[in-house]
Structure formats: C-alpha cells, structure tokens
Write an enzyme that holds these catalytic residues in place. Structure first.
Site, PDB file in Angstrom:
ATOM      1  N   ASP A   1      26.311  37.738  53.878  1.00 51.56           N
ATOM      2  CA  ASP A   1      27.527  37.593  53.058  1.00 51.56           C
ATOM      3  C   ASP A   1      28.674  37.032  53.891  1.00 51.56           C
ATOM      4  OD1 ASP A   1      26.229  38.842  50.929  1.00 51.56           O
ATOM      5  OD2 ASP A   1      26.743  40.831  51.742  1.00 51.56           O
ATOM      6  N   ASN A   2      28.562  37.188  55.211  1.00 48.49           N
ATOM      7  CA  ASN A   2      29.671  36.816  56.097  1.00 48.49           C
ATOM      8  C   ASN A   2      29.156  35.947  57.244  1.00 48.49           C
ATOM      9  OD1 ASN A   2      31.256  39.050  54.758  1.00 48.49           O
ATOM     10  ND2 ASN A   2      29.655  40.221  55.807  1.00 48.49           N
TER      11      ASN A   2
END
Ligand code: PLP
Ligand code: CA
Length: 301
Positions: free
Chosen positions: A22-23
């Site tokens: 997600d990051n």
C-alpha cells in the site's frame, strides 16, 4: 521486460507485487531522476500508483537541499509531492539532534555542508552556523582565532562543495574538546562513499567525513540510509503498516540495506548506481529487481 534477468518480473508478477504493498518509499537519484533530469515516464508512473490509492514517500540521502527545496525540484520535474512526503538526510539530522539527542536549547550546531542542513536546523528552531569564508590556507595567525566555543553542542557533516582544512580544524576542536572534554555530538547526514553526477562518480559525504573520523578516532551518528532514522520519521508522521510497505532504490548498501534492516519489502531498480553484476557475492539482496520504476506500469490494466 528483459527475460535474462534472474528475478525479472512477468507481467502477472508485477501485478501481484504492486498489489502486495500500500505504501512505497522511493529513493530519488537513480530512481526518479538522474541529477537534474527526470527519468522519462516517472511522473506518470507515480500518478498511476497514487490513482490506485497507494501512498508514496521519498527518502533521499542527498543533504544539499531542504524538504522545501526538494518540493520545488519535484514540481519542476513534473512529479507531484508535498513537503510532508519528502524525507531527506538533512531533515533527519535536524530531527535527530532535536528529538533523539535532545540538544539543550542554549547549545548551537556547527555545520559542514550546503544550505539544506542549515535550513532544516533553522526550521526546527536550532541555532546553527558554518564557516562562510573560503580562505584556502590555514595560516599560523588563524590559530589565534580558535577560541573553543563551548556553546557548540553538535557538529553536522554533509556534502560540502567548499570543504576546507579550516572547516575540518574548527569541527575537530568542537568534536574533541567541547562538552566538558567528551566532545560535541558528531552527526553525519549520510556516509555514501560516492555519488553520481553527469554520467560519472564524485566523492560523497563518506569521503568528506573520513578526515574527521581519522583525526578523532571516533565514528559519527549517521542519519541517512541505511540507518533507520528516515524510516522512523516516516512511521512517526504517517500511519502506515510496515508489512505493506516497500523501499525502492538503486543502491544496495544504502537503499536496499535500509529496507532490509527496516523489515519492509525491497525493490532494486537498475537505472542508477548498482547493476545485476553487483548482486553477485553481495550479502545485500533485494526481494525484487526490475529494470526501471516505469516498468511497474506494465501491470496496468
Ligand atoms: N548525496 C549527494 C550529494 C548526491 O548528489 C546524491 C545524488 O545525487 C546522493 C547523496 C544520493 O541521493 P539519493 O539517496 O537520492 O540517491
Ligand atoms: Ca539513489
């Protein structure tokens, strides 16, 4: 993709890779840009990641600019980034001195380096100064000017394009004699042996640091990659899950080591310093390898 790569991705694998995180933390030089030139396709690749809800952060060891100056560079290169998403070794040094070392308020910092370090110290409210003169020689008469200033509680060293014997001599005094004889706090923004510019390599901050380490027989605290200061700053300021976070970089002994030590995913791109041959016999191995960051968008639907 080049099918000769040992860990090269098939399209389906790139898709799975992108879905696994997600990051993304991006190293800058060698991943997004080369010196002052953006790598073609990078702005669109980052926009595409953002459009899928991915969060992106930038972590650079280059201490010559402040976060604000980096925001301006990103904008000039067509890359969307806010100062809160940008973490640099100069910012990490300022945060370290204030929050970890808790330098007393009446102490100040002597800086060897470019404006980026002084700007970040100013922003965080720490008094600082550097030697502006570029008189090349250390004359006998200069000795008289070395009044030990016990208000200097720390010395920060980063890349300094005007490094001089005078700066070393002054830093040495603080680092050796201040703080009741224990020496001032010794901080380095990074310790990269070299850095690339215009298709060749130049001596890096590690090379700038070496004379002080030799003279003092003492190692500095390094705030840049692979030390985890910048990762801790990202985690402290943004709520993100480490197991859904990947570091993307071009240098094994800074970026990939940083990701491995931080317990996050690692992706090596081959657009910068290290190439496939450097992986042979190296103890630092990334989880994934891809020719360039733009190749991630091959996973686009
Ligand atoms: N330090 C200096 C002075 C540089 O110019 C560079 C790259 O250009 C670096 C460090 C490495 O920066 P990064 O961590 O973004 O690759
Ligand atoms: Ca790099």
């Amino acid at each position: 993709l080049d099918s000769t790569l040992p860990a090269s991705f098939e399209r389906a694998e790139i898709k799975t890779f992108v879905e696994s995180y997600d990051n993304f933390l991006f190293d800058c030089d060698g991943v997004l840009w080369l010196g002052s030139e953006v790598i073609p396709g990078i702005p669109a690749t980052l926009d595409w990641l953002r459009s899928m809800g991915k969060r992106v952060f930038f972590v650079t060891n280059n201490s010559t600019k402040s976060r604000q100056q980096y925001a301006e560079k990103f904008s000039k290169l067509g890359i969307h980034a806010s100062p809160e998403e940008i973490f640099s070794s100069a910012y990490a040094a300022a945060v370290y001195i204030k929050e970890v070392a808790q330098l007393p308020k009446d102490k100040k910092v002597f800086v060897i380096g470019m404006d980026g370090i002084r700007n970040e110290l100013d922003n965080i409210g720490i008094e600082n100064f550097s030697l502006q003169d570029d008189k090349p020689l250390f004359e006998d008469s200069d000795l008289l000017q070395y009044k030990p200033d016990d208000q200097v509680g720390a010395v920060v060293v980063g890349l300094d394009r005007n490094i001089s014997y005078r700066k070393y001599a002054q830093a040495y005094q603080y680092l050796r004699y201040n703080n009741g004889g224990k020496g001032a706090l010794f901080v380095a923004t990074n310790a990269d042996s070299t850095f690339p510019m215009s298709g060749t390599m130049y001596p890096g901050t590690g090379a700038i640091l070496a004379p002080l380490i030799t003279a003092l027989d003492r190692e500095p605290i390094v705030t840049g990659k692979p030390s985890l200061n910048m990762l801790e700053a990202v985690f402290a300021q943004h709520k993100i899950n480490p197991s859904r976070t990947c570091m993307v970089g071009d240098r094994l002994n800074t970026d990939i080591q940083f990701g491995l030590q931080g317990g996050i995913g690692t992706l090596l791109v081959l657009t910068g310093v290290n190439q496939l041959k450097d992986l042979e016999g190296s103890s630092i191995q990334p989880s994934f390898i891809i020719p360039g960051l733009v190749n991630l968008s091959e996973a686009k639907d």
